[in-house]
Design a protein around this motif. Structure first.
Motif, PDB file in Angstrom:
ATOM      1  N   LYS A 156      26.331   2.507   4.552  1.00  0.00           N
ATOM      2  CA  LYS A 156      27.326   2.135   5.556  1.00  0.00           C
ATOM      3  C   LYS A 156      28.070   3.353   6.107  1.00  0.00           C
ATOM      4  CE  LYS A 156      28.094  -2.548   3.805  1.00  0.00           C
ATOM      5  NZ  LYS A 156      29.084  -3.521   3.286  1.00  0.00           N
ATOM      6  N   GLY A 157      28.043   4.454   5.385  1.00  0.00           N
ATOM      7  CA  GLY A 157      28.733   5.648   5.844  1.00  0.00           C
ATOM      8  C   GLY A 157      27.902   6.882   5.565  1.00  0.00           C
ATOM      9  N   THR A 158      28.413   8.024   6.013  1.00  0.00           N
ATOM     10  CA  THR A 158      27.672   9.278   5.873  1.00  0.00           C
ATOM     11  C   THR A 158      27.452   9.650   4.422  1.00  0.00           C
ATOM     12  OG1 THR A 158      28.651  10.010   7.962  1.00  0.00           O
ATOM     13  CG2 THR A 158      27.618  11.689   6.599  1.00  0.00           C
ATOM     14  N   VAL A 159      28.433   9.406   3.559  1.00  0.00           N
ATOM     15  CA  VAL A 159      28.285   9.758   2.140  1.00  0.00           C
ATOM     16  C   VAL A 159      27.115   9.004   1.527  1.00  0.00           C
ATOM     17  CG1 VAL A 159      29.357   9.670  -0.136  1.00  0.00           C
ATOM     18  CG2 VAL A 159      30.705  10.379   1.845  1.00  0.00           C
ATOM     19  N   ALA A 160      27.037   7.697   1.784  1.00  0.00           N
ATOM     20  CA  ALA A 160      25.949   6.895   1.234  1.00  0.00           C
ATOM     21  C   ALA A 160      24.601   7.326   1.800  1.00  0.00           C
ATOM     22  CB  ALA A 160      26.196   5.418   1.532  1.00  0.00           C
ATOM     23  N   TYR A 199      21.829  13.487   9.902  1.00  0.00           N
ATOM     24  CA  TYR A 199      21.827  12.253   9.114  1.00  0.00           C
ATOM     25  C   TYR A 199      23.034  11.367   9.387  1.00  0.00           C
ATOM     26  CZ  TYR A 199      25.162  14.187   5.629  1.00  0.00           C
ATOM     27  OH  TYR A 199      26.267  14.711   4.978  1.00  0.00           O
ATOM     28  N   ASP A 200      23.962  11.820  10.195  1.00  0.00           N
ATOM     29  CA  ASP A 200      25.098  10.968  10.558  1.00  0.00           C
ATOM     30  C   ASP A 200      24.673   9.965  11.621  1.00  0.00           C
ATOM     31  OD1 ASP A 200      24.839  13.201  12.384  1.00  0.00           O
ATOM     32  OD2 ASP A 200      26.722  12.537  13.297  1.00  0.00           O
ATOM     33  N   LYS A 201      25.551   8.992  11.893  1.00  0.00           N
ATOM     34  CA  LYS A 201      25.259   7.985  12.907  1.00  0.00           C
ATOM     35  C   LYS A 201      26.544   7.613  13.639  1.00  0.00           C
ATOM     36  CE  LYS A 201      25.921   3.655  10.342  1.00  0.00           C
ATOM     37  NZ  LYS A 201      26.775   3.016  11.383  1.00  0.00           N
ATOM     38  N   VAL A 202      26.381   6.907  14.738  1.00  0.00           N
ATOM     39  CA  VAL A 202      27.553   6.380  15.443  1.00  0.00           C
ATOM     40  C   VAL A 202      28.057   5.147  14.702  1.00  0.00           C
ATOM     41  CG1 VAL A 202      26.814   7.297  17.671  1.00  0.00           C
ATOM     42  CG2 VAL A 202      26.126   4.984  16.991  1.00  0.00           C
ATOM     43  N   ALA A 203      29.195   4.617  15.148  1.00  0.00           N
ATOM     44  CA  ALA A 203      29.843   3.521  14.417  1.00  0.00           C
ATOM     45  C   ALA A 203      29.032   2.231  14.455  1.00  0.00           C
ATOM     46  CB  ALA A 203      31.241   3.282  14.985  1.00  0.00           C
ATOM     47  N   TRP A 217      21.892  17.668   8.950  1.00  0.00           N
ATOM     48  CA  TRP A 217      23.145  17.990   9.624  1.00  0.00           C
ATOM     49  C   TRP A 217      24.099  16.811   9.656  1.00  0.00           C
ATOM     50  CZ3 TRP A 217      22.586  22.920   9.848  1.00  0.00           C
ATOM     51  CH2 TRP A 217      21.374  23.511  10.239  1.00  0.00           C
ATOM     52  N   ASP A 218      25.360  17.102   9.481  1.00  0.00           N
ATOM     53  CA  ASP A 218      26.418  16.117   9.649  1.00  0.00           C
ATOM     54  C   ASP A 218      27.076  16.324  11.022  1.00  0.00           C
ATOM     55  OD1 ASP A 218      28.182  14.084   9.112  1.00  0.00           O
ATOM     56  OD2 ASP A 218      29.228  15.112   7.480  1.00  0.00           O
ATOM     57  N   LEU A 219      27.664  15.261  11.538  1.00  0.00           N
ATOM     58  CA  LEU A 219      28.482  15.297  12.755  1.00  0.00           C
ATOM     59  C   LEU A 219      27.714  15.745  14.005  1.00  0.00           C
ATOM     60  CD1 LEU A 219      31.881  16.669  11.378  1.00  0.00           C
ATOM     61  CD2 LEU A 219      31.129  14.301  11.620  1.00  0.00           C
TER      62      LEU A 219
END
Length: 289
Positions: free
Chosen positions: A42-46, A96-100, A137-139
């Motif tokens: 559900k989030g970047t950490v996971a 690896y991040d995503k939008v909301a 990459w994040d963000l």
């Protein structure tokens, strides 16, 4: 005599199958499982934890590298595959991040899973003339911040090449951002694509993603997507501010509730990754030091 010839053919076939590397089996299935595991977060950490779990399974050492850029803080994930001492660096990455909204399956768990498959291949059979690192990459969705922070870090080693993956979820065409379409690397990819009967579309027109941070710094970079060949011109039209008659699937899926694993099609993923791997191995030999 006919029975003997058939036996010889069977023996040869079994010999070829036995000699095939274990990582090459069932690539598309593994890729799909990895996309599912990452996009379930559900989030970047996971999402990062899912990537780390896969790297742990592969026996690849990795770390989290925190960064701050402006008022944004994130973590890039860095894994080292090793290679010959003092050899130039090949860097491979995906955000690896995503939008909301949505699950970020196509954008960009699909690209992350492609990098994980290449990491397995290059760990099992290392390149002869380059060290290899993979970075997640994040963000990216906030303005390519993780990639920019990486490039701007003092003392960072400039790679011989950065290879990016973003939106690698379906289709019949390997789309490549290549500033120069006449390089031996592009020629090797074209030859490999022809053998796999996979479409190949290199060019300098491409949506904005993490390779831009490297090109801005004057560092060599390319990027890959797997999409439908008929989507490319409409995608470019959308990013250019136009309104194509038919909105391409990519633009209907990413940054929306539709960005789930239900939209994926793994039927050509193994072919596309085989093309990229073959191209990188040829590039490795062409750039021996």
């Amino acid at each position: 005599m006919h029975h003997r010839r058939r036996s010889l053919r069977c023996a040869l076939l079994f010999s070829l199958l036995a000699s095939a590397p274990a990582w090459a089996a069932d690539v598309s299935s593994r890729w799909h499982q990895q996309v599912e595991a990452i996009s379930a977060g559900k989030g970047t950490v996971a999402r990062g934890d899912a990537i780390g779990a896969r790297l742990d399974t592969l026996g690849i050492a990795w770390k989290r590298e925190a960064f701050v850029r402006g008022d944004q803080a994130g973590e890039n994930l860095v894994a080292d595959l090793g290679g010959p001492d003092n050899a130039p660096l090949l860097l491979i990455g995906a955000h690896y991040d995503k939008v909301a909204v949505g699950h970020g399956a196509t954008d960009n768990a699909s690209g992350v899973a492609a990098v994980l498959e290449l990491a397995q291949a290059l760990k099992t059979k290392p390149l002869q003339h380059h060290r290899v690192q993979v970075v997640f990459w994040d963000l990216e969705e906030k303005g390519l911040l993780g990639a920019h922070a990486w490039v701007e870090t003092a003392g960072r080693e400039q790679p011989a090449l950065y290879v990016n993956f973003d939106v690698f979820g379906w289709g019949d065409t390997l789309w490549m951002m290549a500033p120069d379409g006449g390089t031996p690397f592009v020629a090797a990819l074209r030859e490999a694509s022809t053998k796999e009967k996979l479409g190949f579309s290199p060019g300098d027109k491409y949506p904005p993603t993490d390779h831009l941070a490297f090109l801005k710094a004057g560092w060599p970079a390319v990027s890959f997507s797997l999409v439908g060949g008929d989507e490319i011109d409409p995608i470019l039209a959308v990013f250019g501010g136009g309104k194509p008659a038919q909105v391409p699937k990519v633009m209907q899926v990413i940054h929306s509730e539709r960005d789930t694993t239900a939209e994926l099609d793994a039927s050509r993923v193994d072919d596309a990754l085989r093309v990229v791997e073959q191209g990188l191995r040829t590039w490795d030999h062409q750039n021996a030091h």
